[in-house]
Design an enzyme around this catalytic site. Structure first.
Site, PDB file in Angstrom:
ATOM      1  N   SER A   1       0.823  -1.200   0.000  1.00  0.00           N
ATOM      2  CA  SER A   1       0.000   0.000   0.000  1.00  0.00           C
ATOM      3  C   SER A   1       0.858   1.251   0.000  1.00  0.00           C
ATOM      4  O   SER A   1       2.033   1.219   0.376  1.00  0.00           O
ATOM      5  CB  SER A   1      -0.915   0.007   1.233  1.00  0.00           C
ATOM      6  OG  SER A   1      -1.803  -1.075   1.215  1.00  0.00           O
TER       7      SER A   1
ATOM      8  N   GLY B   1      -2.992  -0.376  -4.139  1.00  0.00           N
ATOM      9  CA  GLY B   1      -1.861   0.182  -3.417  1.00  0.00           C
ATOM     10  C   GLY B   1      -1.317   1.477  -3.958  1.00  0.00           C
ATOM     11  O   GLY B   1      -0.275   1.956  -3.490  1.00  0.00           O
TER      12      GLY B   1
ATOM     13  N   GLU C   1      -7.376  -2.873  -7.926  1.00  0.00           N
ATOM     14  CA  GLU C   1      -8.239  -2.654  -6.763  1.00  0.00           C
ATOM     15  C   GLU C   1      -7.827  -1.407  -5.985  1.00  0.00           C
ATOM     16  O   GLU C   1      -7.399  -1.484  -4.835  1.00  0.00           O
ATOM     17  CB  GLU C   1      -8.189  -3.889  -5.853  1.00  0.00           C
ATOM     18  CG  GLU C   1      -8.751  -5.146  -6.508  1.00  0.00           C
ATOM     19  CD  GLU C   1      -8.372  -6.413  -5.765  1.00  0.00           C
ATOM     20  OE1 GLU C   1      -7.602  -6.328  -4.785  1.00  0.00           O
ATOM     21  OE2 GLU C   1      -8.825  -7.501  -6.163  1.00  0.00           O
TER      22      GLU C   1
ATOM     23  N   GLY D   1      -8.260   1.900  -3.721  1.00  0.00           N
ATOM     24  CA  GLY D   1      -9.197   2.376  -2.701  1.00  0.00           C
ATOM     25  C   GLY D   1      -8.771   3.730  -2.191  1.00  0.00           C
ATOM     26  O   GLY D   1      -9.413   4.752  -2.426  1.00  0.00           O
TER      27      GLY D   1
ATOM     28  N   CYS E   1      -6.521   8.543  26.631  1.00  0.00           N
ATOM     29  CA  CYS E   1      -5.598   8.310  27.728  1.00  0.00           C
ATOM     30  C   CYS E   1      -4.418   7.464  27.252  1.00  0.00           C
ATOM     31  O   CYS E   1      -4.180   6.355  27.740  1.00  0.00           O
ATOM     32  CB  CYS E   1      -6.331   7.634  28.879  1.00  0.00           C
ATOM     33  SG  CYS E   1      -5.504   7.823  30.456  1.00  0.00           S
TER      34      CYS E   1
ATOM     35  N   TYR F   1      -9.136   4.702   5.428  1.00  0.00           N
ATOM     36  CA  TYR F   1      -8.565   4.034   6.596  1.00  0.00           C
ATOM     37  C   TYR F   1      -8.615   4.882   7.860  1.00  0.00           C
ATOM     38  O   TYR F   1      -7.763   4.753   8.734  1.00  0.00           O
ATOM     39  CB  TYR F   1      -7.132   3.575   6.312  1.00  0.00           C
ATOM     40  CG  TYR F   1      -7.069   2.617   5.149  1.00  0.00           C
ATOM     41  CD1 TYR F   1      -7.563   1.318   5.275  1.00  0.00           C
ATOM     42  CD2 TYR F   1      -6.587   3.020   3.912  1.00  0.00           C
ATOM     43  CE1 TYR F   1      -7.542   0.442   4.202  1.00  0.00           C
ATOM     44  CE2 TYR F   1      -6.567   2.150   2.839  1.00  0.00           C
ATOM     45  CZ  TYR F   1      -7.045   0.861   2.984  1.00  0.00           C
ATOM     46  OH  TYR F   1      -7.040   0.002   1.922  1.00  0.00           O
TER      47      TYR F   1
END
Length: 470
Positions: free
Chosen positions: A233, A269, A311, A313, A391, A421
């Site tokens: 990626s 990617g 593919e 994205g 935290c 993402y």
């Protein structure tokens, strides 16, 4: 102005800390009277109506980018006498609306879980236009994929051959399948993002592909359509794709001796810019380079050029998104900048979200940028680290950037390139509800994924009693 010695080497002091780098922002983002507008809607109006944190998706940008990627790949492979199939990688960000945008742009959709499959089906996407990935698909997921007529299942292990064949027999179907293989090409990205070297959970070794395909072809309920490989990626150049394609084509040619192999899937990617120093190759250049390598490889091997699938994205949806936050506190911290005792100041700017809405900085060390979104100011730039409210000391949204020195509580802060993402990796850490996702276009906004409330969180807790004090 001299740079802060705490700044990373690649981060330059900006001439104007209000300026927007076009590579990082969706194409409808502008400033109007100092405030950012997206899709013709001011960030102030968005924050007032929906609150912050808030994911904002530029619908026009997403649709146009999907068409650009489709056209670039289709044109490149038409030039060499073949064609390209483009699957939108739903794992980057998938909702019913986004699935519809991608289908309307002529893209297929790649899913990798039963939940993603359910979203694509709910969007009305033709199951024949879906691909189903995953290294550990459950029997129920495989059964459903076969039963609804998913266009192709990517077989990831030898066990899956029998599992898919059994589901096909049970439903009286011939299921089209691809075989995921590891080409041995390791993309030059973060180690956890590289998914085609041998020591990893996806696919099988390229040397084992012929035997695996023989097993697939021995099942009457399976139709082998081609090899699949994904080299990683956030890849900026074409060299990795070219080398992987060359290796796959050698096996592809061998497989042709025993039957048809109509397709070759080179995965996704393609990288995008997250900071001003990132320089990804334009999609047109990538497409032409990969097409030329495939054409040359096929000519050398004396085989026809297959249909080639991709593919993407992140490269479609990433820059279409931004996240809006509200600044809560600011804090100057004196830090030793060198071994010689030199000190410098880093300003921590804390916002009302964090790793629950963007875990990539904590997970991958990913870099992002930020800008004050509700106003412009002439204050000199200062080095800031944008921190979340969780935290965790590692709860960082933007590790380093320069913002105007008068950044203050109540300011709206915009972080670009969060379309991929971020929502899909979001969590309820510290019991924060995941933010809503709002699409903007032509001066209007609408919720496409509802944000979670405390009531939503409590409703899932089996110990909660309706009417009890919270």
């Amino acid at each position: 102005m001299a740079s802060n010695p705490l700044a990373p080497h690649w981060l330059a002091v900006p001439d104007d800390a209000n300026a927007l780098s076009p590579a990082l922002w969706s194409r409808t983002v502008t400033r109007s009277d100092g405030a950012l507008t997206v899709g013709g809607v001011t960030v102030g109006a968005l924050a007032a109506e929906y609150g912050t944190p808030l994911y904002v998706v530029d619908e026009r940008h997403a649709r146009e980018r999907a068409a650009e990627v489709r056209d670039a790949l289709s044109s490149a492979f038409a030039r060499i006498g073949s064609s390209a199939m483009v699957y939108y990688a739903g794992k980057a960000f998938l909702s019913i609306e986004v699935a519809r945008w991608m289908a309307e742009a002529g893209l297929n959709i790649d899913v990798c879980s039963g939940g993603e499959l359910a979203v694509a089906l709910a969007a009305g996407v033709d199951p024949a236009r879906l691909g189903f990935h995953g290294n550990n698909k459950s029997l129920a997921e495989i059964d459903r994929a076969v039963s609804v007529g998913v266009g192709a299942i990517v077989i990831d292990s030898l066990q899956e051959i029998d599992r898919v064949a059994e589901a096909a027999a049970r439903h009286g179907r011939v299921q089209r399948v691809r075989l995921r293989v590891n080409s041995g090409v390791h993309a030059h990205t973060h180690a956890f993002l590289a998914t085609a070297h041998e020591d990893q959970k996806f696919g099988i070794g390229l040397s084992d592909a012929v035997d695996a395909v023989t097993r697939i072809r021995s099942n009457a309920g399976l139709e082998f359509v081609g090899l699949h490989c994904h080299i990683g990626s956030q890849i900026f150049g074409s060299d990795g794709f070219a080398e992987s394609a060359a290796r796959l084509l050698a096996v592809h040619a061998e497989l042709l001796g025993a039957g048809p192999v109509p397709e070759l899937n080179l995965g996704g990617g393609f990288g995008i810019a997250y900071t001003t120093t990132d320089d990804p190759s334009p999609i047109g250049e990538l497409a032409d380079r990969i097409a030329d390598v495939v054409a040359a490889g096929c000519a050398t091997l004396g085989i026809p050029v297959p249909v080639v699938a991709f593919e993407p994205g992140r490269s479609i949806i990433g820059t279409a998104g931004l996240t809006l936050y509200t600044v809560g506190t600011t804090k100057d911290v004196v830090v030793s900048a060198a071994d010689d005792g030199v000190t410098a100041v880093r300003r921590y700017v804390s916002v009302d979200g964090g790793m629950s809405d963007n875990v990539r900085p904590a997970l991958y060390g990913a870099d992002y940028s930020a800008r004050i979104a509700n106003r412009v100011t002439g204050a000199p730039p200062v080095l800031v680290r944008v921190a979340g409210k969780h935290c965790e000391s590692g709860d960082i949204v933007v590790d380093a950037d320069y913002l105007p020195g008068d950044v203050r509580p109540g300011d709206l802060l915009a972080v670009p390139v969060t379309g991929a993402y971020c929502w899909s990796l979001a969590s309820n850490y510290n019991h924060l509800g995941r933010p809503p996702v709002v699409a903007v276009r032509d001066g209007a906004s609408r919720v496409i994924v509802r944000g979670e409330t405390e009531a939503d969180l409590l409703a899932r807790d089996a110990g909660f009693r309706e009417g009890a004090s919270a």
